[in-house]
Design an enzyme around this catalytic site. Structure first.
Site, PDB file in Angstrom:
ATOM      1  N   SER A 108       2.816  -6.467   3.791  1.00  0.00           N
ATOM      2  CA  SER A 108       1.954  -5.558   4.557  1.00  0.00           C
ATOM      3  C   SER A 108       0.858  -4.988   3.670  1.00  0.00           C
ATOM      4  CB  SER A 108       2.782  -4.409   5.150  1.00  0.00           C
ATOM      5  OG  SER A 108       3.502  -3.724   4.140  1.00  0.00           O
ATOM      6  N   LYS A 114      -8.213  -0.182  -1.820  1.00  0.00           N
ATOM      7  CA  LYS A 114      -7.185   0.617  -2.501  1.00  0.00           C
ATOM      8  C   LYS A 114      -5.987  -0.227  -2.904  1.00  0.00           C
ATOM      9  CE  LYS A 114      -8.442   4.927  -0.196  1.00  0.00           C
ATOM     10  NZ  LYS A 114      -7.994   6.024   0.694  1.00  0.00           N
ATOM     11  N   GLU A 115      -5.810  -1.346  -2.225  1.00  0.00           N
ATOM     12  CA  GLU A 115      -4.738  -2.293  -2.555  1.00  0.00           C
ATOM     13  C   GLU A 115      -5.408  -3.599  -2.964  1.00  0.00           C
ATOM     14  OE1 GLU A 115      -1.467  -0.683   0.684  1.00  0.00           O
ATOM     15  OE2 GLU A 115      -3.023  -2.070   1.341  1.00  0.00           O
ATOM     16  N   ASP A 144      -3.584  -4.937   8.317  1.00  0.00           N
ATOM     17  CA  ASP A 144      -3.787  -3.920   9.356  1.00  0.00           C
ATOM     18  C   ASP A 144      -5.159  -3.266   9.249  1.00  0.00           C
ATOM     19  OD1 ASP A 144      -2.259  -3.215  11.571  1.00  0.00           O
ATOM     20  OD2 ASP A 144      -1.867  -1.215  10.779  1.00  0.00           O
ATOM     21  N   ASP A 529      10.863   3.974   7.574  1.00  0.00           N
ATOM     22  CA  ASP A 529      11.983   3.289   6.939  1.00  0.00           C
ATOM     23  C   ASP A 529      13.287   4.060   7.114  1.00  0.00           C
ATOM     24  OD1 ASP A 529      11.033   5.335   5.381  1.00  0.00           O
ATOM     25  OD2 ASP A 529      10.724   4.128   3.576  1.00  0.00           O
TER      26      ASP A 529
END
Length: 830
Positions: A108, A114-115, A144, A529
């Site tokens: 994901s 940022k990633e 996403d 989670d």
């Protein structure tokens, strides 16, 4: 050989009784001592400082309850051991078709700025090179943020995988993420007997450097979006130019029907997925994206098991999937195991880990303790799921599992009557809840031809309506839910499945269904989670904690202070949302099979942010005592002082014995204690108020994705980066107030003579306790150049000054007669 094939695939390795028994004894003793201590504190008020005393007692009672919730779920800590050779002997014999279960791996990602795409690419490459039958592995990347940068980076990754995967498998490379493999400072020639290895490694490193250049060029290009939006290579506009309004997108980069590596061997399937987003729809952030992946993977590959990782958590152990299968495919308890959770391990953290980024105490103590009860909580990444558990089905329980869930069961035994009653319960409930999952009413041929053969059968049509209400309007997906062992028929038309896959990731698919309520990742909290794992445990499923000698996954952690506090804020906010929801473990699921100690653990995971309020009060109390020359404890007798001494001894003994059976180092344990205070006086406190605003007033607060930056400016340069956030104000204020209090207290003692030094030491002890715990926070404020931003200093001094002036003005601990006397207004009755 047949005997070996029947042996268990794993075993429980009990922790030595010489380690655990003393630990349990000390817990009981500490509980007794705590009772006497609180009894003394409640019955000996300090009359001249009554508000301070009352505040301290309330805080101490809360701390005691919090400690009970934290400690008792660690009552049965265990270790586990897997037997990979037995797994191979039973399901993966050489020269025979592999019988290992198919696994769909989810990755994901949201924001490629940022990633970094290079980090995501390394994670994907480690999945594609995993040591598992290639036709049994499929990798799904959820974008996403609908970023064309992610799409193009994944296309480059698929091409590089054709070279990287055969290289890894030929030379048995570990880890199989190239960035981290080439960064290892070890002698890579050691134990390598192939002369060609050196040449091949150098060539592969050059290939990887070129791959990095291409990825970095894509990142540089994506820094500024053109006015007309992004355009793909064929000249068409990128469908995801508006991340809040775009159609669903699926691209199969590698598949079982094509995409061979350089040696002509098959590669695992790699699929890009970006679910549809439209204004006016609730998309449920990460939980919604994961549920979309469940559906699209069920339609395209339908692996019996799912494993999800964050984009920055790569496979550090190529045998991680086989480790999970040792539990999931175990005939003894595989049918009732909802997931296998691996611990999180991290790269890029300094040796001293000043902000407890590794979370060693949580992963090596808390989760290991829960594994001996009903299993660890789900922590969001590095977790392998049973797909049937995510579909909301009950597990296949034994009579032993259905014994009365009372704490005295182990002492008193079970009665025959209860056993028979539970057997009836089991038969009835399994008939109601498991029949639909084991007897398919559809097959793929029926779906393609329609349902004409079932028109006269009302019961089957009712079943169809019920299933559609539960799973949504997709007959293909519903049919896939019945296939417990996964897979899809070989005769299925791929084009038809791809069209259906687009349908199941549409915005309105989940409307009027049970997605996010009883099925898949559960909605209602940013920490989906915890909520998802809790619902499974409440149905009676168990989970497993797997800690292989070589860590299964490794990831990047936010190591600077601001990012760390924002990460903790998000976790704490999610816990508060669950606390204020209908799924709160305090009152939810009592008709299920959740064990008492497991429930206590879940209660602890959602109420811990509330501890920030008494913690903040307790951290300010020492400063108030020093400023007012009052104390929260009266002069105590020798008998009373014994309880104080025993309490401190029991606290240290519990910690020492906990470290002994868990193997956690003193430094890791101490860092956890320090960050408990740092997080409690900042992020947890903000989470309580933000949670109340969100749930009670409907004011939503968006969380920030934690950045995963590379260390390009020097080793651990990110550690010294300062980013302004309001979370820094409360701890800074606490530090300043306590420092002021120490100066004021020492000054008063110097002016008052020798007799005032004795009472001063107790106050100084508590003030220094606060400062020592906040020391890593203080270092974070100072940064590499030992300079704190002016705004932090100004706000903190302003708050500390206002607090001190108000306190001097109110002065609640001085009697009216004393005040009048000090002002020269004393009458004849003074």
């Amino acid at each position: 050989m047949a005997d070996d094939a029947r042996q268990p695939l794993s075993r429980v390795v009990p922790i030595s009784s010489t380690h655990v028994t003393p630990y349990r004894v000390v817990i009981i003793l500490r509980l007794i001592i705590l009772g006497f201590f609180l009894q003394y504190r409640c019955t000996h008020p300090v009359k001249d400082a009554y508000p301070l005393w009352l505040t301290s007692v309330i805080c101490e009672i809360w701390f005691a309850l919090s400690w009970l919730l934290d400690q008792f779920p660690k009552w049965y800590p265990i270790n586990r051991e897997t037997y990979l050779e037995r797994l191979a002997l039973r399901y993966d014999r050489e020269g025979e078709p592999s019988q290992l279960a198919p696994v769909d791996v989810f990755v994901s990602t949201v924001d490629p700025m940022k990633e970094p795409p290079l980090i995501t690419a390394n994670t994907v490459l480690s999945i594609l090179a995993v040591d598992y039958p290639v036709d049994k592995v499929s990798c799904y990347v959820s974008d996403d943020g609908s970023a064309m940068l992610t799409f193009e980076a994944l296309s480059e990754t698929a091409e590089f995988a054709r070279k990287w995967v055969p290289f890894c498998k030929k030379h048995n490379i570990e880890p199989r993420a190239p960035e981290f493999y080439f960064a290892q400072k070890i002698d890579y020639l050691k134990d390598k007997i192939r002369p060609s290895f050196v040449k091949e490694r150098r060539a592969m490193k050059r290939e990887y450097e070129e791959f990095k250049v291409r990825i970095n060029a894509l990142v540089a290009k994506a820094q500024k979006m053109p006015e007309e939006g992004w355009t793909m290579q064929d000249g068409t506009s990128w469908p995801g130019n508006n991340p809040r309004d775009h159609p669903g997108m699926i691209q199969v980069f590698l598949g079982h029907s094509g995409g061979l590596d350089m040696d002509g061997n098959e590669l695992p399937r790699l699929v890009y997925v970006s679910r549809e987003k439209r204004p006016g729809f609730q998309h449920h952030k990460k939980a919604g994206a994961m549920n979309a992946l469940i559906r699209v993977s069920a339609v395209l590959t339908n692996g019996a098991y799912l494993l999800n990782v964050d984009c920055d958590h790569y496979f550090n152990n190529s045998k991680a999937l086989k480790e999970a299968m040792c539990f999931m495919m175990d005939p003894a308890f595989g049918k009732k195991t909802c997931y296998v959770q691996f611990p999180q391990r991290f790269d890029g953290i300094d040796m001293h880990d000043r902000y407890a980024n590794r979370n060693i105490v949580f992963f090596d103590i808390n989760l290991k303790g829960l594994d001996g009860i009903q299993g660890p909580v789900y922590v969001g990444t590095g977790c392998c799921f049973n797909r049937q558990a995510l579909y909301g089905y009950d597990p296949v329980l034994t009579e032993e599992d259905l014994q009365p869930n009372i704490i005295v069961k182990s002492c008193c035994g079970s009665r025959k009557k209860g056993k028979n009653a539970n057997k009836k319960y089991m038969d009835k409930k399994q008939e109601m809840r498991r029949t639909e999952s084991t007897i398919p009413i559809f097959n793929m041929e029926d779906i393609e031809e329609g349902l004409e053969g079932y028109e006269d059968d009302k019961s089957l049509l009712l079943s169809q309506k019920r299933l559609e209400k539960r799973f949504g309007q997709s007959a293909v997906f519903i049919a896939a839910t019945f296939m417990e062992h996964g897979g899809i028929p070989a005769t299925t038309n791929p084009a038809t499945l791809l069209k259906e896959a687009i349908h199941v990731i549409s915005c309105g698919y989940e409307d009027k269904s049970e997605w996010g309520k009883e099925i898949g990742w559960i909605y209602g909290s940013v920490t989906e989670d915890i909520l998802t794992g809790f619902k499974m445990h409440a149905r009676g499923w168990i989970s497993i904690y797997c800690m292989p000698p070589r860590p299964a996954f490794k990831g990047s952690a936010p190591i600077n202070l601001s990012d760390r506090l924002n990460q903790v804020l998000r976790w704490a906010l999610g816990s508060i949302e669950i606390l204020l929801s209908r799924h709160c473990p305090i009152w939810y699921g009592y008709n299920g099979r959740l064990k008492l100690l497991e429930r206590l653990a879940y209660i602890n995971t959602i109420v811990y942010p509330l501890t920030s309020i008494p913690l903040l009060a307790y951290c300010i109390l020492p400063a108030i005592c020093l400023l007012t020359n009052k104390f929260i404890i009266p002069e105590i007798s020798n008998f009373a002082s014994m309880w104080f001494i025993l309490l401190f001894v029991s606290i240290f003994a519990t910690g020492i014995l906990e470290m002994r059976w868990s193997g956690v180092s003193v430094e890791d344990w101490w860092r956890n204690e320090q960050f408990w205070v740092i997080g409690g006086t900042s992020a947890h406190l903000f989470a309580v108020f933000q949670g109340l605003l969100k749930v009670l007033a409907g004011i939503d607060t968006n969380f920030t994705v934690t950045s995963k930056a590379s260390d390009e400016d020097g080793e651990f340069s990110e550690l010294y980066v300062f980013k302004w956030t309001s979370l820094l104000i409360p701890p800074t204020t606490v530090l300043i107030v306590n420092i002021i209090g120490i100066v004021a207290g020492v000054s008063y003692a110097i002016n008052s003579g020798y007799q005032s030094w004795g009472p001063l030491f107790g106050k100084l002890f508590f003030a220094m306790w606060v400062i020592v715990h906040l020391y890593p926070f203080l270092k974070g404020l100072l940064g590499r150049q030992n300079r704190t931003p002016t705004i932090v200093i100004v706000w903190s001094i302003l708050l500390a000054s206002i607090f001190s002036l108000l306190w001097v003005r109110i002065d609640p601990f001085t009697s009216e007669a004393t005040k009048r006397a000090a002002q020269g207004q004393c009458g004849i009755n003074c």
